[in-house]
Design a protein around this motif. Structure first.
Motif, short mmCIF file in Angstrom:
data_model
loop_
_atom_site.label_atom_id
_atom_site.label_comp_id
_atom_site.label_asym_id
_atom_site.label_seq_id
_atom_site.Cartn_x
_atom_site.Cartn_y
_atom_site.Cartn_z
N ILE A 181 15.89 -11.02 -30.56
CA ILE A 181 14.50 -10.84 -30.14
C ILE A 181 14.41 -9.73 -29.08
N ASP A 182 15.41 -9.66 -28.21
CA ASP A 182 15.45 -8.66 -27.14
C ASP A 182 16.03 -7.32 -27.61
N TYR A 183 16.24 -7.17 -28.91
CA TYR A 183 16.75 -5.93 -29.52
C TYR A 183 18.17 -5.57 -29.06
N VAL A 184 18.97 -6.56 -28.78
CA VAL A 184 20.37 -6.33 -28.48
C VAL A 184 21.11 -6.24 -29.81
N GLU A 185 21.84 -5.16 -30.01
CA GLU A 185 22.64 -5.01 -31.24
C GLU A 185 23.87 -5.90 -31.10
N ILE A 186 24.08 -6.74 -32.10
CA ILE A 186 25.22 -7.66 -32.05
C ILE A 186 26.08 -7.52 -33.30
N GLN A 187 27.32 -7.94 -33.15
CA GLN A 187 28.21 -8.11 -34.29
C GLN A 187 28.99 -9.38 -34.03
N VAL A 188 28.99 -10.26 -35.02
CA VAL A 188 29.73 -11.52 -34.91
C VAL A 188 30.96 -11.40 -35.81
N VAL A 189 32.12 -11.65 -35.23
CA VAL A 189 33.36 -11.58 -36.00
C VAL A 189 34.12 -12.88 -35.89
N ASP A 190 34.89 -13.17 -36.93
CA ASP A 190 35.77 -14.32 -36.91
C ASP A 190 36.87 -14.04 -35.89
N ALA A 191 37.05 -14.94 -34.94
CA ALA A 191 38.02 -14.72 -33.85
C ALA A 191 39.45 -14.60 -34.37
N LYS A 192 39.74 -15.25 -35.48
CA LYS A 192 41.10 -15.26 -36.00
C LYS A 192 41.37 -14.07 -36.92
N THR A 193 40.44 -13.80 -37.85
CA THR A 193 40.69 -12.77 -38.87
C THR A 193 40.00 -11.44 -38.59
N GLY A 194 38.99 -11.47 -37.73
CA GLY A 194 38.22 -10.25 -37.47
C GLY A 194 37.16 -9.97 -38.52
N ALA A 195 37.01 -10.85 -39.50
CA ALA A 195 36.01 -10.66 -40.56
C ALA A 195 34.60 -10.67 -39.96
N ASP A 196 33.75 -9.83 -40.49
CA ASP A 196 32.37 -9.73 -40.00
C ASP A 196 31.57 -10.94 -40.47
N LEU A 197 31.04 -11.70 -39.54
CA LEU A 197 30.26 -12.90 -39.83
C LEU A 197 28.80 -12.75 -39.39
N THR A 198 28.41 -11.53 -39.05
CA THR A 198 27.06 -11.29 -38.53
C THR A 198 26.00 -11.81 -39.49
N ARG A 199 26.12 -11.44 -40.75
CA ARG A 199 25.13 -11.85 -41.75
C ARG A 199 25.02 -13.37 -41.83
N GLN A 200 26.15 -14.07 -41.79
CA GLN A 200 26.12 -15.53 -41.88
C GLN A 200 25.38 -16.15 -40.69
N VAL A 201 25.60 -15.60 -39.51
CA VAL A 201 24.94 -16.13 -38.32
C VAL A 201 23.43 -15.82 -38.38
N LEU A 202 23.08 -14.62 -38.83
CA LEU A 202 21.66 -14.27 -38.97
C LEU A 202 20.98 -15.19 -39.98
N LEU A 203 21.64 -15.48 -41.08
CA LEU A 203 21.08 -16.40 -42.08
C LEU A 203 20.94 -17.81 -41.50
#
Length: 161
Positions: A35-57
């Motif tokens: 909401i505050d327009y902070v650009e984020i990226q969520v990654v799996d702590a173990k594998t580094g896989a991008d999980l941003t889309r899953q968290v947004l969903l």
């Protein structure tokens, strides 16, 4: 100058760790960042896989389960029907462009409204009849959208009597 992306690590126990503050956060905190327009990226702590889309969903699902959902059942049916169809490749850019146009319009409307005054929202909260120009714009946009989906074969074309 590119905007810095805030890295959030998601652990197997589903906890989210914000590397910028070196602390754990909640999904509600992630929502507020967006909401505050902070650009984020969520990654799996173990594998580094991008999980941003899953968290947004996940955030969208929680919002839709709340009191004022944006998507009605018909829209959700149409979204599901879209997957695997040839028109799917056209749909994403179409929606992205429309969301950008709406966001740009909303931003200009908010910037031109007096501080703390949400009168720019009045036409959307039941006052459409009082603003013929906005009503005409909305009807035109609706017609164009229906025609687009009819031409794509997603919606049946209306038979003229």
């Amino acid at each position: 100058m590119s905007k810095e992306v805030r890295l959030i690590k998601k652990y197997p126990n589903r906890r989210l760790y914000d590397t910028a503050i070196s602390g754990y956060i909640t999904v509600a905190d992630v929502k507020q960042m967006i909401i505050d327009y902070v650009e984020i990226q969520v990654v799996d702590a173990k594998t580094g896989a991008d999980l941003t889309r899953q968290v947004l969903l996940q955030i969208l699902l929680e919002e839709e389960a709340g009191g004022s959902p944006i998507f009605n059942n018909m829209m959700l049916f149409q979204f599901i029907r879209m997957y695997g169809q040839a028109s799917q490749s056209v749909f994403a850019p179409f929606m992205e462009q429309n969301m950008k146009l709406f966001h740009d319009w909303q931003k200009v409307a908010q910037e031109t409204a007096p501080a703390g005054n949400a009168s720019w929202l009045k036409p959307f909260s039941g006052g459409l009849q009082s603003n013929a120009g906005l009503l005409q714009w909305q009807q035109s946009l609706q017609q164009q959208t229906v025609q687009f989906w009819q031409n794509m074969g997603v919606m049946p074309k209306e038979e003229k009597s």
